[in-house]
Design an enzyme around this catalytic site. Structure first.
Site, mmCIF file in Angstrom:
data_model
loop_
_atom_site.group_PDB
_atom_site.id
_atom_site.type_symbol
_atom_site.label_atom_id
_atom_site.label_comp_id
_atom_site.label_asym_id
_atom_site.label_seq_id
_atom_site.Cartn_x
_atom_site.Cartn_y
_atom_site.Cartn_z
ATOM 1 N N GLY A 98 121.037 -41.656 44.295
ATOM 2 C CA GLY A 98 120.188 -43.012 44.440
ATOM 3 C C GLY A 98 119.793 -43.340 43.015
ATOM 4 N NE ARG A 99 117.212 -38.775 40.885
ATOM 5 C CZ ARG A 99 117.293 -37.420 40.684
ATOM 6 N NH1 ARG A 99 117.033 -37.023 39.417
ATOM 7 N NH2 ARG A 99 117.965 -36.800 41.520
ATOM 8 C CG HIS B 204 124.485 -42.070 49.093
ATOM 9 N ND1 HIS B 204 124.102 -40.922 48.517
ATOM 10 C CD2 HIS B 204 123.525 -42.502 49.771
ATOM 11 C CE1 HIS B 204 122.708 -40.817 48.980
ATOM 12 N NE2 HIS B 204 122.282 -41.781 49.669
ATOM 13 C CB THR C 182 118.762 -29.429 58.221
ATOM 14 O OG1 THR C 182 118.475 -28.803 57.356
ATOM 15 C CG2 THR C 182 120.007 -28.917 59.188
ATOM 16 N NE ARG D 13 119.137 -30.416 43.173
ATOM 17 C CZ ARG D 13 118.426 -30.500 44.104
ATOM 18 N NH1 ARG D 13 118.358 -29.259 44.565
ATOM 19 N NH2 ARG D 13 118.042 -31.245 44.844
ATOM 20 C CD1 TRP E 34 119.157 -34.471 60.301
ATOM 21 C CD2 TRP E 34 120.097 -36.221 60.862
ATOM 22 N NE1 TRP E 34 120.260 -33.962 60.670
ATOM 23 C CE2 TRP E 34 121.181 -35.197 60.996
ATOM 24 C CE3 TRP E 34 120.555 -37.715 61.040
ATOM 25 C CZ2 TRP E 34 122.389 -35.236 61.184
ATOM 26 C CZ3 TRP E 34 121.964 -37.664 61.458
ATOM 27 C CH2 TRP E 34 122.805 -36.535 61.737
ATOM 28 C CG ASP F 168 119.802 -34.634 43.560
ATOM 29 O OD1 ASP F 168 120.052 -35.379 44.263
ATOM 30 O OD2 ASP F 168 118.762 -34.077 43.352
ATOM 31 C CG LEU G 121 139.669 -25.993 46.976
ATOM 32 C CD1 LEU G 121 138.928 -24.780 46.162
ATOM 33 C CD2 LEU G 121 139.736 -27.511 46.185
HETATM 34 C C1 FPP Z 1 121.666 -36.303 47.268
HETATM 35 O O1 FPP Z 1 121.466 -37.662 46.186
HETATM 36 C C2 FPP Z 1 122.967 -36.852 47.660
HETATM 37 C C3 FPP Z 1 122.951 -36.782 49.106
HETATM 38 C C4 FPP Z 1 122.055 -36.638 49.985
HETATM 39 C C5 FPP Z 1 124.250 -37.033 49.683
HETATM 40 C C6 FPP Z 1 125.499 -36.585 49.009
HETATM 41 C C7 FPP Z 1 126.940 -37.160 49.427
HETATM 42 C C8 FPP Z 1 127.930 -37.686 48.718
HETATM 43 C C9 FPP Z 1 127.660 -37.314 47.216
HETATM 44 C C10 FPP Z 1 129.024 -37.990 49.234
HETATM 45 C C11 FPP Z 1 129.850 -37.039 50.029
HETATM 46 C C12 FPP Z 1 131.153 -37.270 50.079
HETATM 47 C C13 FPP Z 1 131.712 -36.753 51.427
HETATM 48 C C14 FPP Z 1 133.257 -37.000 51.090
HETATM 49 C C15 FPP Z 1 131.134 -36.452 52.391
HETATM 50 P P1 FPP Z 1 119.900 -38.444 46.383
HETATM 51 O O2 FPP Z 1 120.571 -39.563 47.332
HETATM 52 O O3 FPP Z 1 118.944 -37.709 46.704
HETATM 53 O O4 FPP Z 1 119.982 -39.031 44.976
HETATM 54 P P2 FPP Z 1 118.432 -39.196 44.331
HETATM 55 O O5 FPP Z 1 117.867 -37.899 44.119
HETATM 56 O O6 FPP Z 1 118.738 -39.732 42.839
HETATM 57 O O7 FPP Z 1 117.812 -40.420 45.041
#
Ligand code: FPP
Length: 264
Positions: A41-42, A55, A84, A206, A87, A38, A149
């Site tokens: 975005g921040r 991302h 889920t 987390r 989306w 997580d 792994l």
């Molecule tokens: C949550 O952060 C993160 C996600 C919804 C996407 C996580 C995906 C990746 C880290 C990349 C995955 C890599 C592969 C190889 C599939 P957020 O967008 O909610 O962050 P925020 O809470 O700061 O807005």
């Protein structure tokens, strides 16, 4: 208990990362680590970048974390890549997220094959775009015989939906006379979930300071140790994984019982 005390005292001296990695190996390594990645975005917001840049950076973090987990002898690394519930995000962000497995596996798959890592996916395949599934399926196929792994991507995964699906499958087996409700145990119910072959996570991490589970592995996390950190996922480095494992190694897991030394 003595072992755990030694762990406390030995950590007082500042150590290099490689020393900490080696030290960690002397104690219990969690078999299964699950991570809610997580804060992408921040991370982007702080740099006045679009969310997708976060991302993308978050995708890059997966490589060193996978390498280190593999080096430490972790058996399963489950990463929450898309829920889920995700989306409802803007179409452009969803499309970007769904392209990341291709980009990641496009560059990293040869190393995963070489390093004996097995790629798996858990989640509902139904809505996942064909191009994303193609990349994941190809990686699963090419690493199917690896026995190191397991790198398990939770993609279009939601725990409540997984539990409901398990209840439906169990009920259908009851209707068909394959099983009786009296036979239902933790283990039997667990066998209807998506992860019976992986075992439950020993350690959940987390990032980003959020202290919630967000519909992630609710059944499987019943006795898992939790590690929450303020570090945003794109900033999560090897030292943070080591820190989480060191934290895990200081915990006393009792599964509702008592440790033998407490039985006096
Ligand atoms: C949550 O952060 C993160 C996600 C919804 C996407 C996580 C995906 C990746 C880290 C990349 C995955 C890599 C592969 C190889 C599939 P957020 O967008 O909610 O962050 P925020 O809470 O700061 O807005």
């Amino acid at each position: 208990m003595l072992e755990k005390m030694k762990r406390w005292t030995s950590l007082k001296e500042p150590e290099s990362l490689s020393q900490r990695i080696n030290e960690c190996k002397n104690y219990e390594i969690p078999d299964h680590i699950a991570i809610i990645m997580d804060g992408n975005g921040r991370w982007a917001n702080k740099r006045a970048l679009p969310r997708v840049a976060g991302h993308h950076e978050g995708m890059k973090t997966v490589k060193p974390v996978t390498r280190l987990a593999n080096e430490l002898g972790v058996k399963v690394l489950t990463l929450y890549a898309f829920s889920t519930e995700n989306w409802v995000r803007p179409k452009m962000e969803v499309e970007f997220l769904m392209k990341l497995p291709e980009e990641f596996l496009g560059t990293f798959l040869p190393e995963l094959i070489e390093e004996n890592v097995q790629v798996q996916m858990m989640g509902d395949r139904e809505q996942v775009p064909a191009h994303t599934l193609r990349a994941v399926d190809q990686a699963m196929e090419k690493t199917a015989h690896n026995d190191g792994l397991v790198l398990n991507f939770a993609l279009n995964y939601g725990s409540r939906s997984e539990i409901l699906q398990a209840v439906k499958s169990f009920s259908s087996d009851v209707k068909e006379g394959k099983v009786s409700p009296d036979e239902l145990t933790d283990d039997l119910f667990g066998s209807y979930m998506m992860t019976p072959h992986l075992g439950d996570p020993d350690l959940l991490i987390r990032t980003s300071g959020e202290i919630r589970l967000s519909n992630f592995m609710l059944w499987q996390l019943a006795y898992t140790e939790f590690w929450f950190t303020d570090v945003l996922w794109p900033d999560f480095k090897e030292e943070h994984l080591i820190e989480a494992i060191e934290g895990f190694q200081k915990r006393s897991r009792r599964y509702g019982g008592l440790k033998s030394e407490d039985l006096t």
